[in-house]
Every structure is written in C-alpha cells, then in structure tokens.
Design an enzyme around this catalytic site. Structure first.
Site, mmCIF file in Angstrom:
data_model
loop_
_atom_site.group_PDB
_atom_site.id
_atom_site.type_symbol
_atom_site.label_atom_id
_atom_site.label_comp_id
_atom_site.label_asym_id
_atom_site.label_seq_id
_atom_site.Cartn_x
_atom_site.Cartn_y
_atom_site.Cartn_z
ATOM 1 N N ARG B 134 0.841 -1.189 0.000
ATOM 2 C CA ARG B 134 0.000 0.000 0.000
ATOM 3 C C ARG B 134 0.876 1.238 0.000
ATOM 4 N NH1 ARG B 134 -2.127 0.327 6.348
ATOM 5 N NH2 ARG B 134 -0.098 -0.119 7.268
ATOM 6 N N GLU B 173 -3.524 6.882 7.168
ATOM 7 C CA GLU B 173 -2.145 7.119 7.610
ATOM 8 C C GLU B 173 -1.241 7.546 6.464
ATOM 9 O OE1 GLU B 173 -0.942 3.497 9.582
ATOM 10 O OE2 GLU B 173 -1.495 4.275 11.534
ATOM 11 N N GLU B 340 -7.020 4.783 15.445
ATOM 12 C CA GLU B 340 -6.531 3.416 15.590
ATOM 13 C C GLU B 340 -5.872 3.275 16.948
ATOM 14 O OE1 GLU B 340 -4.166 1.832 12.346
ATOM 15 O OE2 GLU B 340 -5.078 3.235 10.934
#
Lengths: 521, 521, 521
Positions: B134, B173, B340
């Site tokens: 990613r 993020e 998170e």
C-alpha cells in the site's frame, strides 16, 4: 677583481635562484606561519575589507581563496568573472596578507554537470552522483579534464604573477568522500590502466589467480572495476588491490596534471601544493609528485575517537598529528604544512565537541614541532547558512567576535614573534636525538591489502601501526614515516608493522639492510 | 405571538444549523464513543451480519469501512461495484452502528499501477515501488489524482446522504512509510513548489547558501530533490528542509483535495477527517486544514520502547497518548479522535507484546481525559491470512471469541453508560487548573531542521521535547501543544524546547509576549 | 548340482547387482573414508604428481576435481579441453586415489556471461550480478540450462565410465550466497510456478489474502517476486513463503536436471550427489531427490559463534555437525557424507581462528559417529593467490609441509586402519539405545514462515530448535531430523518445535499418531 666580483655576483644570484619558492614564502627565520580560509563568495562584498583587515590584525600571514568558486569564476560556459577575486586579492594585499590561490576543481558549476552528465561519478549501485554538493566529477572523464585545464589555465594566467599570491593549492581534499567511481569513464580507464600494467591478459589472470572459480578473462574488455554490488560474495582481492591503486593513480594524475598546467603560467616564486586527508582512500601521497610539497588536513575533535582521559574527546589523539607530520615531511619537497585545522567545533562529526581550552594552541605547536611550515586554519568565519552553518570559525557568526579558538590563534601569533627573536640558524637537532632517528615503513599498497583481506573483524590496520608509532614517540625518538620508494638504508632502525604485501625486491632490500647492520623490526 | 413563535422556531433551527456535524455524531452528553475497524472484503459475506451484530452488542457505536477496498469498488477500470458495500452499510445500520466511510486512496488497484507505472513512487536508489502492498502511489502524480478524484466522487455520491454514514476518513495514515518519493512527478512538482516559494532562482540560491561549493543554480529546472544517494556527502541542509516541507505540502494537498471533492457531494451532517501518525515524516498536521477535524493513530506496545518499570513494555509510555491528545486537540476543528488503537498485540513490531491486562482500558480513558471524542479500535477481527495474520482484534481468529482487549472494550462501554448518567453540561475545568494552562510550541519545520542538523549522535529531538512535556504533566498542568500558526499570547507560560529554526517574526512575537508579561521558557 | 551352482551364481550376481554404487565406493567394512579437494587448475602441472602422491601417502582415499573449472574445460564457446583433466585423473589413479568428478556449473566462463548477460542473476535493487566470482548464473535461465546441459553431457561422456571416478558432485554449494534472484528470467518462471501451483488467479488471491490492501491480482502476469526494495513496508508474508519455495524448487530443479543428464551417460557404479549448506536459504534438501544421496559442507570455526568455554571459538558448537548428520542421514538414499570440512583456519570468517589442536580430528569422528560415509576435507593445499589466499589446507603454501590439520588427518587415517580390524558386520545399535530413537520434525517451509513472520527481534528459529536437539542429545537419544515427507508413525517420540505453518493433513497425521500411542511434543 672585476672577474671575482662577477663570480661573487653570480654566486649570489645562484643562491637567490636556488632558494626555493617555499623557503621564500616561509623563511626559516620566521619559524612558522599562520593562515586562514576565507570565502569572499560567501559574504557581502561590503564585509570583505573589514574581515581581511581583522585577519591581518590577528597575526595571520596569509589567506586562502577560491577552491570552491568555479561557479563565481565561470557562471556560464565561456563567460568568466575574475573581478570579484581580483578585488579580494587586492584587499588581502592591502592588509599585508599573502594569498594561497586554489583551483576550483572539486566543484564544477551546475551548467557543466547538467550539459554533460557523463562527467559525473557513479555509485556501485548504478546511481549517478548529481550536482548539489562537491567532488562529484570523475577524474577519469577526459571531458571533465578538458574543462579543468581551461579554468586552471585562465586562473594561472591571471594570478600567476600576482605578487600577493605566494602559491597554489590544487583542488581540495581530493577523494570523492571515499565513494568509488564506477562510471563508464572509470571502467574504460581501468582497462587501459590494467593493459598498461599487465601487457597481456594472461599476466593479469596469473596475478589475480583467476584460475580459481573460472574467473579467467580472455580480454581486457571483459574486466570491470570490482564491486561488492556486482558480485554475490566479496570481490577478488587482487582485483580490489588494483582498484585501489588505479583510483589513487587517477587522483594523483588529476592533481599532477593540474600542477603541470599551473607551471606553464606561474612564475618561479609561486609554489604548488594540494591538501590531502591522511590515510584515506583513495589518496596515496607517494603518487602525487608534481607539486612542490604536500599539505594535509586534520580535524582532531569530531566525536570519532574518545581520546585519552575523560576530556580526551575534546583534545584528539596525538598520533593524528604526529604520524601525519612524520609522513608528510617525507614526501615530495621534503616539507609540509597543515592546510586545515579546526579552530572550534565542526558541524559534521559523530558529535561536535568544543575543543578543550588550549587544545587549538597545542595542535598548532604540535605541527610546528613536527617540522611543518604553517597551519592554515579552517575557517575564518562561521557561516550563516549552507553546509557548514554550525561549523566554528576564528570569528563568530556576527563577523567580529573572536571565537575561543580565534583567541588562541591571536595568542599563538604573539608567541611566535617572541620565538623568532630566539631563532639561531645554526641550531640543529642534538646529535643524540638525531642518532635515534627511526624509519617506519608505511605504504598504501600494503594498507589496502591489509584492510581488504582482514583476517578478523577485530583487526584495524591503523590503530595497530599507531601502537608502534606511539611507543617510539614515548621514547622521544624522531620517526620518519616513509614509503617503499625511499631509501631506508641510513636508518639505524626500521620498523615495518603488519606487512602483508611483499615482493621479492623489498625482501632483498630488507635482507641487504640487515646484512649491513640495520635493525629491522 | 405568531411572530415570536416564528422567531423562536428560527432560533431553534439556527441552533440546529449551528450544531456542527461532529457534535451531532458525538454529542457532548454522550461523553465518548467507541468504534471499530471492520473489513467486509476480508470475510465471507455470510459472516458480516454475525460480526456486525456482535460488534453492536459489545457496545460499539460505529464501524469503519473501505479505506483499502478500491480493488473491490473498481475491479476493472471503469467497472464499479458498490453493492457489497451497500450491503455492509445496511447491515451496520440494521444493528444500530454508524459508519465512517473512507476513501480507498492508499491502495490503487493492480490494473492502475500496471497500466500507468508513472503513478508509482520511486526510491532514492532509483527502484520504483511496485504494486503489492500500500501507499505506493505518488501524491505528485496528476494522473493518480485524476483517478482519485473519480473514485472519491463516486463514493461520495453513493454514500454522501446515507443516514448511517456519519463521516468520512480520507486515505489512511498517509506518509508512504517515510519513504521519500523521488519519482519524476515529484521532481517536477518540487521545482514548481520552489518557483512558487522563491520566485527567482537568485532567492533560492541566497536562501540555500549555494555560494559555497559552487552549488549555485542558474534555473529551477536544474534542481533535484536532495538525495543522500545522489550526493557523496550529506545533502544541503536548507534543500533538505524544503524537501520536508514540500513532501508535507504534497501530502496535505492530497488530503485537502479529497476533502474538497467530498464536500461537493456529501450532506451537511457528514463530517470529514483523516487519520495521521503523529510526529512522523512527512506528516505536518498544521497543513491539513480542509477537514473538519483530525484524528491520530497510535500503537502503544510494539517493542519500540521499554516503558516504565519491568512491565512497561506492555503498557507503553504516557506521552505517546498525552502529547498527541494535546497536539491534535489544537488542530483544525479544535477537537480530535483516535482512529486506531490496538486491542492486543500487533504483528509488525520490533517485538509484539500482549498489552498488560487493563492497559487497553487505561489507554482509552487516557484519550477520553485528553478531550478526544472517540476511540476507533484497530481492528475488530484478527485475520486468518494476509499481512496482519498475527495482529490481534477485539475478536479472535474463530470470529466469535473475545480477545482480552475485546473484553476490556465491553467493560469500557458499560462504564461509559454509567458515566453518562453523571453528565452535567455546566461542568467546566476547575479555574485553578485552567489557569495553569501552558502552551508548548512544537512545529514540524523546526523538528525537521533539528533532526537533519543534529549536532551529536546522542541527540533525539522528541525525547528531548517530551522531557519538558512529562515534567509539565507531573505538575498536573493542562498543556496545549501548539504550532507557530496559533496565537500564544493568552498562555501564562509558553515553552519552546530545542528551537533551532527561527525567523524574525517569531522573535518579535516572543519579545512582545514577554513584554506583555508572558513567561517564555 | 549344476543347477544349484547356477542358482548360487545367480544369487551372487544378484547380490552384486543389488549392492549400491555408494556401498561399493564406501564398503561398510571400511567404516569411513577420507577425501580431499584438489584444484589441478590452480597449480603448475609439474606439481600435480607430487601433490597427489602426497595425498595418497597421507591415507586419503579419494580426491575431488573440477567443480569450478568450466573455463579450463571450455575456454572458448564450443572449444573443449579435457586433456588436462584426463591427466589429473590418471595421476590420481596412479596413486590409488579415487575421484569425485564435479559439474562446473557454479562458474560459467567469462565468454558466456559477456555474450548473454541475460543469464545473470539480479539483485533486488536492479543491479545485475556480473562475472568475477561464482554463483552468478540464474537457475531460471533456459539459456543457461542449455549451456549447462551441454557441458555436463560432455563431462559425463568423458568420465562416465572411468574406473577411477567413483561418483559425481553436481554444482557446488548451490545457493547464490543467499542473494534472491530478481532477474527477468526468475520473474517469468515465478509466474509459471504460481500458475502451476494455484491454477487460477482467484486461488492465489485467496491464499495470499490479497483482499486486504487491494493487493488483488487480476492475472498472473501482474505478479512480481516479492521484494523489500519494491514495497515500502514488508512484502506479503504468503508471497514471501512462495518466493522461498520457488527459489528452493529452482535450485532443486537445477540439480535434479543435472542428475538426469548424468544418468544418461554414466555407468551403474558411479553415484551422484551434491553438496549443500545446511539450513541455508534457498536450499531445501527434501526437494533434491534425483541424486543417490546428499552431502553437506560445514565450517565449524569461522568466528560466527563463540562455542562453549573460553576456547570454544576454536572448536565450534556440536549441533553444527550433529543436527546436520541427523538431518542428511534421513534424506534421499538414507546416507550422507560431509563434502567440506576445514583442516585449519578459513579466510572468510568474521574472524578466522586456528582450530584447537585435536578439533579437526574430533569433527571427523563426530561425522563418523553420526553415520556419515566420509569426510572430504576442504582443501588439500593452501593457495598462493586468489580468493582463498589465506585459507589453510592440509598442506601449507610451500606445497610439502603438513599443516596441523593435515597432521590430524594422517593420524585419523592410521586410526581408521586399526578400527577396521575390529569391524563386525553383525554389530547393531544396542536395543536399549535404538528404542529411544526420537523423530524431530524440521521442515524448511515452516522455517521460512517462522523466519519471515518473527514475532520478536529476540527470536531465532534455529537456536530455538537446537535447544530441543541438544537436550535430546544430552540424554544420549538417537535423533532423526525428519521432514513432513517422512512417515513418523514409528517413533515413540516426535518433537515438533516452533511449528507455525500447519495444514489439515499434518494436523490429522499428528492426531492419528497420538491416538496410536505416539508422544508428540
């Protein structure tokens, strides 16, 4: 009578002629000179006069210009500007400062790297080093050498007869920061170098031991610079030794070539030198021999060693100067100076301690005692920006306040005046001391071999050699660090520590030496 | 009478309008909300209902969908599938769970990277990051931004009025794992950025101090992103500072652009946020200001620090939450959540300890006490395969058993119910405490400068700043971690630890602040 | 009577036929054989006879030729020279030495790499490994395999019936030094391998868990070998496991292919083996099954471990031999030899200690006791140049003086003679000991998984497994290190330490095993 007068006159003029330009710049009766780096290009031109006047008042005898100023000299290809430098030299002259003029070849201007990217060095992983810092141009690029020849000639013609310019420094700490150049230019030149050395590919195969692992080459065109990236294990050790020799030859050739160019244009009173990092790949001072003498650069406190005692990290270790003194004094011209010495903290160390009060002064006297002609401290002013923003100078960021190191230089300058009064040209080293003179054999070829073929990860070549050296110095013995090129037959003692790379010739010389009563350790 | 009723009605409706979407989602009287990440795409669709029902029963108020699901949404170029997501949202709604919908832009589908490799980021050694994980697409690629615009628009149109969707998270993020993007797109955008900032190349030369080392640029086109691989020594420090600013601007621009797209399609009751890793290059929360508020992500026990005491490595260090609370509470929207938080061990740490029993609960209350609106724990279920195979969830691998962390969340949810009963909207922070409020100046620009120009290898910027922070917290002082953008004149105390990067404006503000009775430390 | 004589004759000939070539080379009554590596190509041919005579006199039974000699065999493409090797084999034969002939495939000649650079392996950063050392050719290159087939066939035809040649070694320590091959050939073969394994891309997606992070592949052509350089974070763990399996299959396929070629040309009395580095990526001995048996190579003292006690670094750790013995004895052919064992210091270690006096002898007996057929020590002579200039042999650099390790081999050879006198073919392992036999399950698939998905930086797979192993050995238990391929139902105890990678089949087998009274730990 007329005749004898003529003879006398001739003798005098011969004497004058025979006085070297180095002695003219640094006459023995003056004992020792202090210099300082100055970068006019980094400061508003309105400050130059104030700064150079201040430098002179502090007791500094010479300044050092232009080793990174190519972009100022030739801002566009073929368009030159030396007027700013003329003015800086004139200002120096006005305040009685002599000038070391430098060739700006560690820093090609942007237009050159952008127009001809083939002049750039290349990492082992294939990344081409780009414009943006220094030392990024390949010594192996013919194109780059042509541009170098042009700018050096022009600089030499302009300042080769200037009365304030006492000498020349070529490039600056050449060494590419230890990055091996794997560019196509270097690959080609390496093959030429091998062909010249070995003549036939069979000889190379034999010397490199390529019969093992089918490394056997059929033709020089098949050889590449050995690279850790390009082989799964470590490269062939003999190829690595040749790589180191080749790199050192390329570096030396680059400096020697510039010396030859300078000689064509400068007058007999100007000398030529370069400044080298001692015992640093790929620098081999022995190979640089077209200059009048060599200088070295040394930063004593950078956090790389702890020194001796709890404050040792602020003083440095004595062999960092002593060993270099004894090595560089024995190179071309048989004399040396120290071209860079920190007046305070640096900005690029592991950590950047402030030298202990008195340490700067101690270092300068250490160079003096080691036979050096001068120390040129790096640098006069702490810059306000750029790469060395936090690097101390003799003068702080405000441009007028002396740094603690600056204060020590003022003190040294005053002490030197007093010492000169005591100069006696008949003084020589006491016989008892001179008779203890010891030769310490140190050769970069052997160093490279030892470093690459270390037999344990607990082996460090230089610390090992320094053990011998420091022991000798603890006996107050004068030591000459000499290479295999030198005749060592005159030394009562010869030390050859950790010598792994030998040839028959050296073995014979050692045998002869011992037969004749020499003590070989 | 009619008229005054009308006025009253208007006042009410104004009150309604003036209530922010954030307050609607997280009403003050509910104190605090719990959420949890769920990936329908990772599980057999037959399990979704069971899982979401379970989540709801545990006291979780909202779930979090789709930030990595682009390949499910657009399995081939131009072919969309949102039905699976419709179903997941409906199931959430059925069990009373609200949904945070995310834009899937950290994970372009394979076909996009394969068709247009120019959208990929590139390492400093020239290796292009490939599809397979990613965060591999470049924020500087116009082409990638067009594809992002398309998928975000479609997602916004589909769920922009869905009653179960309370808000949006942009990307996930963002930060490329700290890898600097040296792709050609980034190089081009960097030049545009520099041109915009400096106007003329002379100004850039002056600011970067390029007169040293002939770094002088003649044209913006000659400038490259500074790279350790592309220079033999360290890059120019000012160029590095600009690189960090540029990267942070590219990241912020990417998020802000998405916020602008979302606003065109979503209704007024849905808010927009993103989730950021605190104090992580190249993230500068100050630059991300088109969202309604920001959230942060934090993993307390990953083996990166030992914590306090022999079991500290299972609890984490308090400043990891406290400092982030006090920083994010002062960003856009003046509120925050934690997006998170681990419910158990992670799988990617240096080592992956189990949190100490009670630690998860402690962390959640720490966020609550720090003013956060919610914690969305990561993740609901431990996966059976893929990158996070050994990453704990609130539910173990069997899909039904609560993990120890899951048990703690159930406990927190029940405690929150009791606490809500005690809610008093008139309660404020006690005056004595409020009067001690301290501003701590922390700016990423200064952080970047300090980190790159460290003067010793024993210097760590954040631990140094945390020393001040922890001391303040030990006095029970409320602290606001503020940037230079904020007005600090109202704080009785202002702490500016380790401030190396200053401009005249800040010096003037500090001077003024102190003149007016402020205490600057 | 005639008939029964015929039957008897037939029985004898059957017995002869049924005796394996391995038993012929290493008859049980001779207990154990000693061999030594010799490189005729490294020495002047005038020294060969002296050297091989010396080797024979020392009690060495066989020598080992040619694994790196491709450049000597085929100095130019299609031009072969085996006469030098004929002579070397004849000289060995003259002095009663048997020969292990090797295929020279770790070292393609220069012309091959230069003509076809596509045969070279490639690093993850894109650098192609070049000619200059060894193991630089890709197992995945069809072109390279064709060249291998040609040279191996020619070698096999020439020596496949030579009475002095007892067997064949394929390649040498195949493993590319652990460098993963990212060449285009490897990428293509990986896709073929995946397609064969998974059939459909959906199956791959499901197994790799690509639904997370939109990793989903649409086609096998989109998949690349997972690479740490090509992703910002760690690669997908299941892709990594498949990479390791693929590499091990490529290696095994390369060896098995050569075995198949050899079989076509050699006679029934010659056996085939290869030499492997134990527990070293990407070697999986289980996959190499076309040979008659396997051998391993082991260097006990290289500075990589401290051993036990203050002089332990000069002895090595027992499990380095014991575990390997117990592993290789259970591979194809159910026997093994040790193909490389150092007779003195190596030159490539972290540090290179001299083995403690007696250590070499101890190692040899350790292999003997572990059931090995032979030790072939590496190497006979210390070379004067090349990569192993400082690597000890049984003979020192002068070519005649025995090294301390050489002396120990002479001693072992004499002791073996005495031991043979005591050979009793009816002797078997005492029942009490045999009944303690323990199976230790060790599978490279699980090893790869554990190593890549380590849950702490304090985890080391092999030291953990060795804890169990060493404990068992301290009970004097006979241990078989077996893979999942083996039937473990007969062992009273089965140890499966640190087993992270399980499938249903293994779980069922374990369940069954325990049901039937087995003890699974």
């Amino acid at each position: 009578m007329k005749k004898s007068l003529l003879v006398l006159a001739l003798l005098f003029s011969l004497a004058t002629f025979s006085q070297s330009p180095v002695d003219k710049s640094f006459p023995p009766e003056e004992l020792f000179a202090l210099g300082s780096y100055y970068y006019p290009e980094q400061w508003d031109s309105s400050q130059w006069e104030r700064d150079l006047k201040k430098m002179s008042e502090m007791g500094i005898k010479f300044t050092h210009f232009a080793e990174f100023a190519w972009a100022m000299m030739e801002p566009e290809e073929g368009k030159y500007d030396f007027e700013w430098l003329d003015r800086a030299v004139s200002l120096a002259e006005k305040y009685g400062l002599k000038v070391i003029m430098c060739t700006p070849t560690p820093t090609p201007p942007t237009w050159l790297s952008k127009k001809y990217p083939d002049i750039l060095i290349q990492r082992d992983n294939g990344v081409a080093i780009q414009h943006g810092r220094r030392q990024h141009a390949s010594w192996s690029s013919d194109r780059y050498r042509r541009y170098v020849e042009n700018i050096v000639s022009r600089l030499a013609m302009r300042y080769g007869n200037h009365p304030a310019v006492i000498g020349w420094q070529i490039d600056n700490e050449p060494g590419h920061y230890g990055v091996v150049d794997y560019s196509e230019n270097a690959q080609l030149k390496f093959r030429v170098w091998l062909q010249k050395k070995y003549g036939t590919i069979d000889k190379l195969n034999d010397t490199w031991g390529t019969s093992f692992w089918s490394e056997t080459y059929q033709d020089f065109d098949q050889v590449r610079l050995p690279s850790q990236q390009e082989v799964p294990d470590k490269p062939n050790p003999h190829a690595m030794l040749d790589l180191n020799r080749f790199m050192a030859d390329e570096l030396a050739g680059f400096v020697n070539m510039q010396a030859d160019i300078l000689r064509q244009h400068i007058n007999k009173d100007q000398w030529i030198t370069t400044n080298l990092i001692p015992v640093f790949n790929p620098v081999d001072p022995v190979r640089i021999d077209h200059t009048d003498f060599l200088t070295y650069t040394r930063y004593l406190v950078t956090g790389h060693n702890q020194g001796i005692g709890s404050q040792g990290f602020r003083m440095g270790i004595p062999e960092d100067l002593g060993f270099s003194n004894d090595q560089f004094r024995n190179r071309v011209g048989k004399t040396f100076g120290v071209m860079e010495l920190q007046p305070g903290q640096v900005n690029w160390g592991v950590y950047n301690p402030q030298p202990l009060p008195g340490a700067v002064r101690m270092w300068v006297y250490h160079v003096f005692a080691g036979g050096g002609k001068f120390v040129c401290n790096y640098r006069f002013r702490q810059p306000l920006k750029g790469s060395e923003q936090y690097h101390y100078g003799m003068i702080m960021t405000d441009g007028v306040t002396l740094s603690p190191g600056g204060e020590e230089y003022v003190c040294i300058a005053q002490e030197m005046k007093k010492l000169r009064a005591a100069y006696d040209k008949k003084n020589r080293m006491p016989k008892q001391l001179a008779s203890r003179r010891i030769g310490l054999l140190f050769d970069m070829n052997n160093y490279w071999e030892m470093e690459f073929q270390r037999q344990t990860d607990q082996w460090w070549t230089m610390p090992h050699i320094h053990k011998y050296y420091n022991l000798l110095k603890s006996f107050a013995a004068p030591v000459d660090v000499i290479s295999e090129k030198e005749d060592f037959s005159g030394y009562p003692f010869l030390i050859a520590p950790a010598y792994q790379l030998l040839d028959n010739n050296l073995v014979e010389r050692w045998t002869e030496y011992v037969k004749n009563g020499g003590h070989l350790i």
